[in-house]
Enzyme design. Structure first.
Site, PDB file in Angstrom:
ATOM      1  N   GLU A 203      -5.269  -4.917  10.536  1.00 42.84           N
ATOM      2  CA  GLU A 203      -4.228  -3.913  10.755  1.00 42.84           C
ATOM      3  C   GLU A 203      -4.499  -3.210  12.078  1.00 42.84           C
ATOM      4  O   GLU A 203      -5.295  -2.254  12.133  1.00 42.84           O
ATOM      5  CB  GLU A 203      -4.232  -2.884   9.621  1.00 42.84           C
ATOM      6  CG  GLU A 203      -3.918  -3.478   8.267  1.00 42.84           C
ATOM      7  CD  GLU A 203      -3.363  -2.429   7.317  1.00 42.84           C
ATOM      8  OE1 GLU A 203      -2.206  -2.587   6.900  1.00 42.84           O
ATOM      9  OE2 GLU A 203      -4.044  -1.449   7.010  1.00 42.84           O
TER      10      GLU A 203
ATOM     11  N   GLU B  50      -6.705   4.689   7.864  1.00 42.48           N
ATOM     12  CA  GLU B  50      -6.547   6.126   7.556  1.00 42.48           C
ATOM     13  C   GLU B  50      -7.819   6.688   6.924  1.00 42.48           C
ATOM     14  O   GLU B  50      -8.165   7.848   7.134  1.00 42.48           O
ATOM     15  CB  GLU B  50      -5.318   6.334   6.647  1.00 42.48           C
ATOM     16  CG  GLU B  50      -4.030   6.176   7.446  1.00 42.48           C
ATOM     17  CD  GLU B  50      -2.864   5.569   6.692  1.00 42.48           C
ATOM     18  OE1 GLU B  50      -2.845   5.622   5.448  1.00 42.48           O
ATOM     19  OE2 GLU B  50      -1.965   5.013   7.351  1.00 42.48           O
TER      20      GLU B  50
ATOM     21  N   HIS C 127      -9.407   1.102   5.011  1.00 40.11           N
ATOM     22  CA  HIS C 127      -8.110   1.300   5.669  1.00 40.11           C
ATOM     23  C   HIS C 127      -8.291   2.250   6.858  1.00 40.11           C
ATOM     24  O   HIS C 127      -9.096   3.184   6.792  1.00 40.11           O
ATOM     25  CB  HIS C 127      -7.097   1.881   4.677  1.00 40.11           C
ATOM     26  CG  HIS C 127      -5.719   1.884   5.234  1.00 40.11           C
ATOM     27  ND1 HIS C 127      -5.270   2.874   6.087  1.00 40.11           N
ATOM     28  CD2 HIS C 127      -4.704   0.993   5.117  1.00 40.11           C
ATOM     29  CE1 HIS C 127      -4.029   2.591   6.446  1.00 40.11           C
ATOM     30  NE2 HIS C 127      -3.666   1.458   5.877  1.00 40.11           N
TER      31      HIS C 127
ATOM     32  N   SER D 222       3.592  -2.206  10.232  1.00 45.35           N
ATOM     33  CA  SER D 222       5.048  -2.258  10.434  1.00 45.35           C
ATOM     34  C   SER D 222       5.695  -3.576  10.009  1.00 45.35           C
ATOM     35  O   SER D 222       6.679  -4.020  10.607  1.00 45.35           O
ATOM     36  CB  SER D 222       5.393  -1.934  11.893  1.00 45.35           C
ATOM     37  OG  SER D 222       4.974  -0.620  12.224  1.00 45.35           O
TER      38      SER D 222
ATOM     39  N   LYS E 289       0.153   4.260  -0.286  1.00 39.50           N
ATOM     40  CA  LYS E 289      -0.455   5.462   0.290  1.00 39.50           C
ATOM     41  C   LYS E 289      -0.205   6.653  -0.654  1.00 39.50           C
ATOM     42  O   LYS E 289      -0.180   6.464  -1.861  1.00 39.50           O
ATOM     43  CB  LYS E 289       0.058   5.688   1.717  1.00 39.50           C
ATOM     44  CG  LYS E 289      -0.114   4.418   2.566  1.00 39.50           C
ATOM     45  CD  LYS E 289       0.106   4.592   4.037  1.00 39.50           C
ATOM     46  CE  LYS E 289      -0.109   3.246   4.732  1.00 39.50           C
ATOM     47  NZ  LYS E 289      -0.014   3.330   6.197  1.00 39.50           N
TER      48      LYS E 289
ATOM     49  N   ASN F 221       0.875  -1.169   0.000  1.00 37.81           N
ATOM     50  CA  ASN F 221       0.000   0.000   0.000  1.00 37.81           C
ATOM     51  C   ASN F 221       0.915   1.222   0.000  1.00 37.81           C
ATOM     52  O   ASN F 221       1.507   1.546   1.023  1.00 37.81           O
ATOM     53  CB  ASN F 221      -0.899  -0.018   1.252  1.00 37.81           C
ATOM     54  CG  ASN F 221      -1.698   1.266   1.400  1.00 37.81           C
ATOM     55  OD1 ASN F 221      -1.747   2.088   0.494  1.00 37.81           O
ATOM     56  ND2 ASN F 221      -2.320   1.444   2.571  1.00 37.81           N
TER      57      ASN F 221
ATOM     58  N   GLY G 237       2.578   2.255  10.755  1.00 41.69           N
ATOM     59  CA  GLY G 237       3.527   3.359  10.599  1.00 41.69           C
ATOM     60  C   GLY G 237       4.264   3.724  11.886  1.00 41.69           C
ATOM     61  O   GLY G 237       4.905   4.764  11.954  1.00 41.69           O
TER      62      GLY G 237
HETATM   63  P1  13P Z   1       3.230   0.381   7.607  1.00 40.68           P
HETATM   64  O1  13P Z   1       3.687  -0.943   7.005  1.00 40.68           O
HETATM   65  O2  13P Z   1       3.996   1.544   7.101  1.00 40.68           O
HETATM   66  O3  13P Z   1       3.123   0.294   9.093  1.00 40.68           O
HETATM   67  O4  13P Z   1       1.728   0.620   7.061  1.00 40.68           O
HETATM   68  C1  13P Z   1       0.805  -0.406   7.191  1.00 40.68           C
HETATM   69  C2  13P Z   1      -0.382  -0.075   6.402  1.00 40.68           C
HETATM   70  O5  13P Z   1      -1.127   0.829   6.730  1.00 40.68           O
HETATM   71  C3  13P Z   1      -0.641  -0.844   5.188  1.00 40.68           C
HETATM   72  O6  13P Z   1      -1.925  -0.621   4.708  1.00 40.68           O
END
Ligand code: 13P
Length: 251
Positions: free
Chosen positions: A167, A95, A93, A212, A10, A8, A173
């Protein structure tokens, strides 16, 4: 079942970064499902470049509108994503849930719209830190599944057309990864909710862990019984790391 490594991206990657990504892909062949969701505007570019990639790459989007078409300025429909050549979309997601206030009802509409268009959906769920600390993880996950998948039954999708990504919000992150045991426990619970509450026990629904994930911790997570792959943010941006993750998932 092949394991999945889903990047992903982003709102990251310039065209120059994408060049670097493809030129630093290390492996010749991959026995995992290697998928990437770039920014929607980069889908066509990624599809073009993936033709020359050393292994098969599936390209998807990170979000779609719940409507098929109409006066929804700035949105992209599942039908258009599919037309563009996207194979899958993320829905829900964390976010999108937290920064754009997407609730279960809206996410359920997006899920139905995406499945109807023929896209594969990675439906994302996960608890906040405070919910875990209060012992609410299982209840939160169950609720997100029951509300988010409302109206979905065994006839709504083909085997493998719906994936669930677990997640935990506190692991996204942050560098703080769930332990393989914590992730496995949540995945076993998700598997049970899908079977018992949603009556989807005869469907193949791959379960991905996200939060992560990087080459140094992927093997422990992917070796768990109910973890079928990983949804990866930061570590999917560089071709070297993405290649390493695919190698680990191909073992
Ligand atoms: P990270 O791997 O950067 O923690 O992000 C995870 C994520 O949100 C994947 O959709």
């Amino acid at each position: 079942m092949k394991k999945y490594i889903v990047g992903n991206w982003k709102m990251n990657q310039t065209l120059a970064n994408i060049d670097d990504f493809f030129s630093s892909l290390k492996i010749k062949d991959s026995k995992c499902e290697a998928w990437i969701a770039p920014q929607t505007l980069h889908v066509a570019e990624l599809l073009k470049r993936s033709e020359g990639a050393p292994f098969n790459l599936e390209v998807g989007v990170q979000n779609i509108c719940e409507h098929e078409s109409g006066a929804f300025t700035g949105e992209t429909s599942a039908v258009t994503a599919k037309d563009l050549g996207a194979g899958f979309t993320l829905v829900g997601h964390s976010e999108r849930r937290s920064l754009y206030n997407e609730d279960d009802d809206l996410l359920n509409k997006k899920l139905h719209s995406a499945l109807k268009s023929g896209l594969t959906v990675i439906f994302c769920i996960g608890e906040q830190l405070i919910e875990r600390q209060n012992g609410m993880t299982n209840a939160v996950l169950k609720n997100q599944l029951i509300e988010g998948l409302e109206g979905i039954n065994a006839n709504s999708f083909n085997d493998g057309q719906l994936l669930i990504a677990y997640e935990p919000v506190w692991a996204i992150g942050t560098g703080e990864v769930a332990t393989p045991e914590q992730a496995q426990e949540a995945h076993a619970h998700i598997r049970a909710v899908l079977a018992v509450e949603l009556r989807l026990e005869n469907k193949t629904i791959p379960l991905l862990y996200g939060g992560s994930v990087k080459p140094s911790n992927a093997a422990g997570l992917l070796s768990q019984k109910d973890i079928d792959g990983a949804l990866v943010g930061g570590a999917s941006l560089k071709g070297e790391d993405f290649s390493k993750l695919c190698e680990i998932a191909s073992l």
